[in-house]
Design an enzyme around this catalytic site. Structure first.
Site, PDB file in Angstrom:
ATOM      1  N   LYS A  83       3.317 -27.227 -31.943  1.00 61.91           N
ATOM      2  CA  LYS A  83       3.018 -26.091 -31.072  1.00 61.91           C
ATOM      3  C   LYS A  83       1.937 -25.246 -31.740  1.00 61.91           C
ATOM      4  O   LYS A  83       2.095 -24.809 -32.891  1.00 61.91           O
ATOM      5  CB  LYS A  83       4.282 -25.256 -30.899  1.00 61.91           C
ATOM      6  CG  LYS A  83       4.618 -24.947 -29.462  1.00 61.91           C
ATOM      7  CD  LYS A  83       5.996 -24.323 -29.385  1.00 61.91           C
ATOM      8  CE  LYS A  83       6.189 -23.662 -28.038  1.00 61.91           C
ATOM      9  NZ  LYS A  83       7.454 -22.945 -27.968  1.00 61.91           N
TER      10      LYS A  83
HETATM   11  O1  G3P Z   1       9.492 -21.093 -26.487  1.00 59.83           O
HETATM   12  C1  G3P Z   1       8.550 -20.295 -25.836  1.00 59.83           C
HETATM   13  C2  G3P Z   1       9.085 -19.416 -24.747  1.00 59.83           C
HETATM   14  O2  G3P Z   1       9.914 -20.137 -23.905  1.00 59.83           O
HETATM   15  C3  G3P Z   1       9.618 -18.090 -25.187  1.00 59.83           C
HETATM   16  O3  G3P Z   1      10.373 -17.431 -24.222  1.00 59.83           O
HETATM   17  O4  G3P Z   1      12.024 -15.731 -23.584  1.00 59.83           O
HETATM   18  O5  G3P Z   1      10.765 -15.436 -25.729  1.00 59.83           O
HETATM   19  O6  G3P Z   1       9.633 -15.135 -23.538  1.00 59.83           O
HETATM   20  P1  G3P Z   1      10.709 -15.847 -24.278  1.00 59.83           P
END
Ligand code: G3P
Length: 215
Positions: A83
Site C-alpha cells: 500500500k
Molecule cells: O484501510 C483504509 C481505509 O479503509 C480506512 O478507513 O475508516 O479509517 O476511514 P477509515
C-alpha cells in the site's frame, strides 16, 4: 464483487475466512496500532490465514524509502500487496514496483485524477476512501462512479477497492456500480447477514415444526 476485510485483527480475519466469503485483507498503520503488535509479524500471520491479497502499507514518504520498504514487504509472503500513498514520490515508486511485478494498492485516493495517475503508473489496486469524503459532507460513492467510468473509458486494468466503508449502504452502492472490491470493517461485514425476516422466518419454521410434532 470481491469482499476484503479492513482490519489487522487476526481473530476477525479468521472468523471472516471461516465463512468462506473472504477474498482478501487490507491493513494500514492505524489498524496495526490498535492491535499493538509488530506490523511484519502480523502480516505474516494474516497471509497464512488467507490466500487472497493482503495489503500492507509503507511508512516511508520518500521515493527511495517507499521502494525499499515495498521490496521488504514483497519478500514477507507471495500474497502481500504494498500500500503506497498517492503522492508524487508514491506514484514514482509504483511505476518502479510495477516494473518489478510487485503488486501495489495506491491509498488515500480522494479524486478521479489521483486514481488515473495511479492507473497510469501501473497500480494493481486503488483505494478511494468513501467514508472520509462523506464525513466532510461530500459524496464518496460518486467518486467511485467517476473512477469506474474513467477506467472503463480508457481500459485501465487497475482494480477499484471501495475503502473507508462505514455502512451496508456503501456495500450496496459498490455492488450497483460494479466496483471490483469493497474492503469492509468486521462490524459492517457481520451486518451483511442480517435481516429481521430471516430471524422471524427461522423462528416460525421451528415453532410450526415443534407444534406439529408435539415437541
Ligand atoms: O484501510 C483504509 C481505509 O479503509 C480506512 O478507513 O475508516 O479509517 O476511514 P477509515
Amino acid at each position: 464483487m470481491k469482499f476484503f476485510i479492513d482490519t489487522a485483527n487476526v481473530d476477525e480475519i479468521r472468523t471472516a475466512a471461516s465463512w468462506g466469503v473472504l477474498d482478501g485483507v487490507t491493513t494500514n498503520p492505524s489498524l496495526i496500532a490498535k492491535e499493538k503488535r509488530d506490523y511484519k509479524e502480523t502480516v505474516r500471520e494474516i497471509c497464512k490465514i488467507t490466500p487472497g491479497p493482503v495489503s500492507a502499507e509503507v511508512l516511508a514518504t520518500d521515493y527511495e524509502g517507499i521502494v525499499r520498504e515495498a521490496r521488504e514487504w514483497a519478500s514477507v509472503a507471495g500474497n502481500v500487496v504494498v500500500k503506497v500513498p498517492l503522492t508524487p514520490d508514491g506514484i514514482k515508486a509504483v511505476k518502479t514496483l510495477s516494473g518489478e511485478e510487485i503488486k501495489t494498492n495506491v491509498t488515500l485516493i480522494f479524486s478521479v485524477t489521483q486514481a488515473v495517475l495511479a492507473a497510469k503508473a501501473g497500480a494493481t489496486f486503488v483505494s478511494p476512501f468513501v467514508g472520509r469524503i462523506d464525513d466532510i459532507g461530500g459524496d464518496g460513492m460518486y467518486l467511485v462512479e467517476e473512477i469506474l467510468n474513467a477506467y472503463a473509458n480508457y481500459g485501465y486494468e487497475t482494480e477499484v477497492i471501495v475503502a473507508s466503508v462505514r455502512n451496508v449502504r456503501h456495500v450496496i452502492e459498490s455492488l450497483e456500480m460494479g466496483a471490483d472490491i469493497a474492503t469492509i470493517p468486521f462490524n459492517v461485514l457481520k451486518q451483511l447477514f442480517n435481516h429481521p425476516l430471516t430471524d422471524i422466518g427461522i423462528e416460525r419454521f421451528l415453532s410450526d415444526y415443534r407444534k406439529a410434532m408435539g415437541g
